[in-house]
Design a protein around this motif. Structure first.
Motif, mmCIF file in Angstrom:
data_model
loop_
_atom_site.group_PDB
_atom_site.id
_atom_site.type_symbol
_atom_site.label_atom_id
_atom_site.label_comp_id
_atom_site.label_asym_id
_atom_site.label_seq_id
_atom_site.Cartn_x
_atom_site.Cartn_y
_atom_site.Cartn_z
ATOM 1 N N UNK A 30 0.825 -1.205 0.000
ATOM 2 C CA UNK A 30 0.000 0.000 0.000
ATOM 3 C C UNK A 30 0.859 1.253 0.000
ATOM 4 N N UNK A 31 2.066 1.161 0.554
ATOM 5 C CA UNK A 31 2.978 2.297 0.591
ATOM 6 C C UNK A 31 3.003 3.014 1.919
ATOM 7 N N UNK A 32 2.487 2.396 2.981
ATOM 8 C CA UNK A 32 2.447 3.070 4.270
ATOM 9 C C UNK A 32 3.313 2.384 5.328
ATOM 10 N N UNK A 33 4.213 1.522 4.927
ATOM 11 C CA UNK A 33 5.093 0.856 5.875
ATOM 12 C C UNK A 33 6.229 1.784 6.274
ATOM 13 N N UNK A 34 6.547 1.799 7.553
ATOM 14 C CA UNK A 34 7.666 2.609 8.047
ATOM 15 C C UNK A 34 8.831 1.722 8.474
ATOM 16 N N UNK A 35 8.791 0.457 8.111
ATOM 17 C CA UNK A 35 9.821 -0.499 8.533
ATOM 18 C C UNK A 35 11.215 -0.053 8.096
ATOM 19 N N UNK A 36 11.388 0.377 6.867
ATOM 20 C CA UNK A 36 12.706 0.808 6.386
ATOM 21 C C UNK A 36 13.186 2.045 7.138
ATOM 22 N N UNK A 39 14.366 0.988 10.595
ATOM 23 C CA UNK A 39 15.708 0.397 10.538
ATOM 24 C C UNK A 39 16.778 1.463 10.336
ATOM 25 N N UNK A 40 16.459 2.482 9.569
ATOM 26 C CA UNK A 40 17.423 3.552 9.288
ATOM 27 C C UNK A 40 17.648 4.466 10.486
ATOM 28 N N UNK A 41 16.885 4.291 11.565
ATOM 29 C CA UNK A 41 17.045 5.144 12.745
ATOM 30 C C UNK A 41 18.406 4.977 13.403
ATOM 31 N N UNK A 104 11.090 10.478 4.379
ATOM 32 C CA UNK A 104 11.923 10.818 5.528
ATOM 33 C C UNK A 104 11.051 10.689 6.770
ATOM 34 N N UNK A 105 11.527 9.921 7.741
ATOM 35 C CA UNK A 105 10.791 9.728 8.980
ATOM 36 C C UNK A 105 11.301 10.668 10.051
ATOM 37 N N UNK A 106 10.370 11.251 10.796
ATOM 38 C CA UNK A 106 10.706 12.107 11.922
ATOM 39 C C UNK A 106 10.069 11.471 13.151
ATOM 40 N N UNK A 107 10.928 11.022 14.076
ATOM 41 C CA UNK A 107 10.478 10.290 15.252
ATOM 42 C C UNK A 107 10.696 11.140 16.497
ATOM 43 N N UNK A 108 9.749 11.102 17.415
ATOM 44 C CA UNK A 108 9.804 11.897 18.634
ATOM 45 C C UNK A 108 9.875 10.955 19.825
ATOM 46 N N UNK A 109 10.935 11.124 20.645
ATOM 47 C CA UNK A 109 11.190 10.214 21.755
ATOM 48 C C UNK A 109 11.247 11.023 23.050
ATOM 49 N N UNK A 121 15.268 10.117 10.051
ATOM 50 C CA UNK A 121 15.886 9.001 9.331
ATOM 51 C C UNK A 121 15.340 8.914 7.909
ATOM 52 N N UNK A 122 16.176 8.380 7.038
ATOM 53 C CA UNK A 122 15.781 8.165 5.650
ATOM 54 C C UNK A 122 16.800 7.234 5.011
ATOM 55 N N UNK A 123 16.406 6.595 3.943
ATOM 56 C CA UNK A 123 17.349 5.797 3.170
ATOM 57 C C UNK A 123 18.234 6.701 2.326
ATOM 58 N N UNK A 124 17.829 7.951 2.156
ATOM 59 C CA UNK A 124 18.611 8.944 1.423
ATOM 60 C C UNK A 124 19.306 9.862 2.429
ATOM 61 N N UNK A 125 20.631 9.823 2.446
ATOM 62 C CA UNK A 125 21.358 10.678 3.387
ATOM 63 C C UNK A 125 21.161 12.154 3.050
ATOM 64 N N UNK A 126 21.030 12.483 1.777
ATOM 65 C CA UNK A 126 20.797 13.864 1.384
ATOM 66 C C UNK A 126 19.455 14.371 1.911
ATOM 67 N N UNK A 127 18.402 13.593 1.724
ATOM 68 C CA UNK A 127 17.076 13.991 2.202
ATOM 69 C C UNK A 127 17.060 14.055 3.726
#
Length: 144
Positions: A30-36, A39-41, A104-109, A121-127
């Protein structure tokens, strides 16, 4: 008869093995998985701010466009893809200087008494770097 056997076998396999992987597969398709992004965190850009999670969350959301009808003079920078307050993360796309489908994921802890660690986090270091710069700058201005 053969079809009934195959369907029964499929449901039996799912029931025995659990269904979490089936749910994750459907999210991926569906395109809504945040698994990658999860992992990139381990390589995430992170910074801690003196604010509650809700305050940081709302400040980061203020940078994300929800639709194309937004005023072009506003400070909206990203396209909002996913918002999950319960899991305390957002996913943005449309990062300036990157392919517009780069996530690009933005996580709040929770980082203690009125402190929040923000991880980008992102799979793209530039992004990842671009989003970190923009979000961290905004949060630094709001929560000095």
């Amino acid at each position: 008869m053969k079809n009934i056997y195959l369907i029964s076998l499929l449901f039996s396999i799912i029931a025995v093995s659990g269904c979490s992987h089936v749910v994750e597969l459907s999210k991926t398709l569906w395109g809504s998985s945040t698994r990658a992004l999860e992992k990139a965190r381990e390589n995430a850009d992170e910074k801690t701010f003196e604010c509650s999670i809700d305050e940081c969350f709302d400040a980061a959301l203020s940078l994300a466009k929800e639709d194309e009808a937004q005023d072009s003079k506003s400070k909206k920078v990203f396209d909002l893809f996913l918002v999950n307050r319960q899991k305390q993360h957002i996913v943005v796309m449309g990062v300036p200087g990157s392919v517009n489908t780069t996530e690009v994921g933005v996580f709040f802890v929770d980082a203690g008494a009125k402190a929040t660690r923000v991880e980008v986090s992102s799979l793209s270091s530039n992004a990842r770097q671009r989003v970190s710069e923009i979000i961290f700058k905004e949060l630094e201005e709001q929560f000095k």
